[in-house]
Enzyme design. Structure first.
Site, PDB file in Angstrom:
ATOM      1  N   SER A 143      38.173  37.074  46.049  1.00  0.00           N
ATOM      2  CA  SER A 143      37.813  38.353  46.672  1.00  0.00           C
ATOM      3  C   SER A 143      37.440  38.099  48.125  1.00  0.00           C
ATOM      4  O   SER A 143      36.899  37.028  48.455  1.00  0.00           O
ATOM      5  CB  SER A 143      36.619  38.978  45.948  1.00  0.00           C
ATOM      6  OG  SER A 143      36.124  40.080  46.683  1.00  0.00           O
ATOM      7  N   TYR A 157      28.023  37.882  43.123  1.00  0.00           N
ATOM      8  CA  TYR A 157      29.473  37.999  42.895  1.00  0.00           C
ATOM      9  C   TYR A 157      30.239  37.307  44.021  1.00  0.00           C
ATOM     10  O   TYR A 157      31.184  36.544  43.775  1.00  0.00           O
ATOM     11  CB  TYR A 157      29.861  39.476  42.816  1.00  0.00           C
ATOM     12  CG  TYR A 157      31.354  39.734  42.827  1.00  0.00           C
ATOM     13  CD1 TYR A 157      32.132  39.530  41.695  1.00  0.00           C
ATOM     14  CD2 TYR A 157      31.987  40.207  43.987  1.00  0.00           C
ATOM     15  CE1 TYR A 157      33.498  39.781  41.706  1.00  0.00           C
ATOM     16  CE2 TYR A 157      33.354  40.460  44.007  1.00  0.00           C
ATOM     17  CZ  TYR A 157      34.107  40.237  42.863  1.00  0.00           C
ATOM     18  OH  TYR A 157      35.458  40.482  42.885  1.00  0.00           O
TER      19      TYR A 157
HETATM   20  P1  NAP Z   1      38.732  45.695  35.927  1.00  0.00           P
HETATM   21  O1  NAP Z   1      39.609  46.866  36.169  1.00  0.00           O
HETATM   22  O2  NAP Z   1      37.285  45.921  35.662  1.00  0.00           O
HETATM   23  O3  NAP Z   1      39.349  44.837  34.737  1.00  0.00           O
HETATM   24  C1  NAP Z   1      38.676  43.711  34.286  1.00  0.00           C
HETATM   25  C2  NAP Z   1      39.515  43.017  33.244  1.00  0.00           C
HETATM   26  O4  NAP Z   1      38.873  41.779  32.885  1.00  0.00           O
HETATM   27  C3  NAP Z   1      39.666  43.821  31.952  1.00  0.00           C
HETATM   28  O5  NAP Z   1      40.995  43.635  31.504  1.00  0.00           O
HETATM   29  C4  NAP Z   1      38.668  43.161  31.011  1.00  0.00           C
HETATM   30  O6  NAP Z   1      39.038  43.278  29.634  1.00  0.00           O
HETATM   31  C5  NAP Z   1      38.758  41.718  31.469  1.00  0.00           C
HETATM   32  N1  NAP Z   1      37.612  40.869  31.141  1.00  0.00           N
HETATM   33  C6  NAP Z   1      36.328  40.988  31.564  1.00  0.00           C
HETATM   34  N2  NAP Z   1      35.567  40.013  31.046  1.00  0.00           N
HETATM   35  C7  NAP Z   1      36.389  39.261  30.257  1.00  0.00           C
HETATM   36  C8  NAP Z   1      36.191  38.120  29.429  1.00  0.00           C
HETATM   37  N3  NAP Z   1      34.986  37.533  29.301  1.00  0.00           N
HETATM   38  N4  NAP Z   1      37.262  37.608  28.784  1.00  0.00           N
HETATM   39  C9  NAP Z   1      38.500  38.184  28.892  1.00  0.00           C
HETATM   40  N5  NAP Z   1      38.725  39.275  29.653  1.00  0.00           N
HETATM   41  C10 NAP Z   1      37.690  39.803  30.326  1.00  0.00           C
HETATM   42  O7  NAP Z   1      38.770  44.665  37.174  1.00  0.00           O
HETATM   43  P2  NAP Z   1      39.814  44.541  38.387  1.00  0.00           P
HETATM   44  O8  NAP Z   1      39.328  45.380  39.495  1.00  0.00           O
HETATM   45  O9  NAP Z   1      41.193  44.664  37.904  1.00  0.00           O
HETATM   46  O10 NAP Z   1      39.536  43.033  38.839  1.00  0.00           O
HETATM   47  C11 NAP Z   1      40.396  41.970  38.471  1.00  0.00           C
HETATM   48  C12 NAP Z   1      39.996  40.737  39.260  1.00  0.00           C
HETATM   49  O11 NAP Z   1      40.136  41.004  40.663  1.00  0.00           O
HETATM   50  C13 NAP Z   1      38.543  40.295  39.044  1.00  0.00           C
HETATM   51  O12 NAP Z   1      38.481  38.898  39.018  1.00  0.00           O
HETATM   52  C14 NAP Z   1      37.842  40.851  40.280  1.00  0.00           C
HETATM   53  O13 NAP Z   1      36.685  40.118  40.605  1.00  0.00           O
HETATM   54  C15 NAP Z   1      38.929  40.694  41.323  1.00  0.00           C
HETATM   55  N6  NAP Z   1      38.758  41.595  42.461  1.00  0.00           N
HETATM   56  C16 NAP Z   1      38.776  42.948  42.289  1.00  0.00           C
HETATM   57  C17 NAP Z   1      38.577  43.765  43.403  1.00  0.00           C
HETATM   58  C18 NAP Z   1      38.561  45.264  43.294  1.00  0.00           C
HETATM   59  O14 NAP Z   1      38.178  45.909  44.311  1.00  0.00           O
HETATM   60  N7  NAP Z   1      38.959  45.866  42.190  1.00  0.00           N
HETATM   61  C19 NAP Z   1      38.382  43.204  44.677  1.00  0.00           C
HETATM   62  C20 NAP Z   1      38.381  41.821  44.802  1.00  0.00           C
HETATM   63  C21 NAP Z   1      38.576  41.026  43.689  1.00  0.00           C
HETATM   64  P3  NAP Z   1      38.641  44.594  28.723  1.00  0.00           P
HETATM   65  O15 NAP Z   1      39.586  45.686  29.162  1.00  0.00           O
HETATM   66  O16 NAP Z   1      38.860  44.150  27.330  1.00  0.00           O
HETATM   67  O17 NAP Z   1      37.217  44.917  29.038  1.00  0.00           O
END
Ligand code: NAP
Length: 244
Positions: A143, A157
């Site tokens: 991130s 984070y």
């Molecule tokens: P999200 O929509 O909240 O989705 C999170 C995903 O992770 C879900 O599929 C969830 O599964 C899964 N998950 C959480 N804990 C887990 C565990 N212990 N074991 C297996 N699966 C797990 O998040 P996102 O925004 O797509 O983010 C994806 C990645 O990008 C993350 O690493 C986040 O830090 C990074 N990121 C996101 C952003 C942003 O602005 N969105 C920015 C920078 C970086 P369930 O559906 O079963 O709960």
């Protein structure tokens, strides 16, 4: 090379978009989730609709035995794994550093750092030519928070993603000579369910590009890094943040 991909956190957000776009690019996909079976099944249906094979596998990547089972299930059902995207991650707690609770810090570091290392370890054990694998590509979700620090919001984070950056760089150098390319992708603010209520609407206009990003805009970068088009890209950290 056969294209078999594991996406951790493939049920929602960036992981979901990556799974669907990867399928369109010819990958068979193992969609991992921790609790949201319905959404994982929806991702699988989208993949099958474009003619690729897909399975949903429940596994808490914060549990070592679950991670091993995830990789074994994918191998036995879809074949030799040649791509892994570690998208699973959490952000909370949202608070100042002087308000952090011990249990919350441990959970955050376990999911974002320890689990990420386990997933990478299992990938290299299978992909590295040193371990009789055929090579492959690994993309770790970091991130821009790692360099911004996210004061007043989620410094813990940001620090967990700083660990992803160091790990990706070091691990990439270890295995690039063994057929395995490891890269990180650092998104800016992306419109997914990870965001606290109201942040997407509020943050958009203040960003250099005037809006938040969509999961597909990150997924396209990830799928490129997975592909042979990125054959000379390893140890990179690609910002997908539109100037943030
Ligand atoms: P999200 O929509 O909240 O989705 C999170 C995903 O992770 C879900 O599929 C969830 O599964 C899964 N998950 C959480 N804990 C887990 C565990 N212990 N074991 C297996 N699966 C797990 O998040 P996102 O925004 O797509 O983010 C994806 C990645 O990008 C993350 O690493 C986040 O830090 C990074 N990121 C996101 C952003 C942003 O602005 N969105 C920015 C920078 C970086 P369930 O559906 O079963 O709960």
């Amino acid at each position: 090379m056969k294209k078999v991909l594991i996406v951790t956190g493939g049920s929602r957000g960036i992981g979901h978009a990556t799974s669907v776009l990867a399928a369109e690019a010819g990958w068979d996909v193992c969609v991992n989730y921790v609790s949201n079976k319905t959404r994982a099944d929806e991702t699988v249906a989208r993949i099958k609709a474009v003619g690729r094979r897909a399975i949903a596998v429940q596994a808490d990547i914060n549990n070592e035995q679950d991670v091993i089972r995830l990789f074994e299930t994918c191998t036995s059902e879809l074949g030799e794994i040649t791509g892994v995207v570690n998208s699973a991650g959490i952000v909370e707690p949202y608070c100042r550093v002087d308000e952090l609770k011990y249990e919350e810090i441990v959970t955050l570091i376990n999911v974002n750092v320890v689990a990420m290392m386990l997933v990478t370890r299992e990938s290299i054990k299978r992909m590295s030519t040193k371990n009789n694998g055929s090579g492959g590509s690994i993309v770790l979700l970091s991130s821009v928070a790692a360099r911004i620090g996210s004061p007043g919001l989620c410094v813990s984070y940001a620090a967990s993603k700083g660990a992803v950056d160091s790990f990706a760089w070091g691990a990439a150098q270890e295995v690039v000579g063994e057929g395995v390319r490891i890269n990180a992708v650092s998104p800016g603010i992306i419109d997914t369910e990870i965001q606290p209520k109201g942040r997407v609407e509020k943050a958009g206009p203040s960003l250099p590009i005037g809006r938040v990003g969509q999961p597909e805009e990150v997924a396209r970068a990830i799928v490129w890094l997975l592909s042979d088009d990125a054959s000379y890209v390893a140890g990179s950290n690609l910002d997908v943040a539109a100037g943030r």
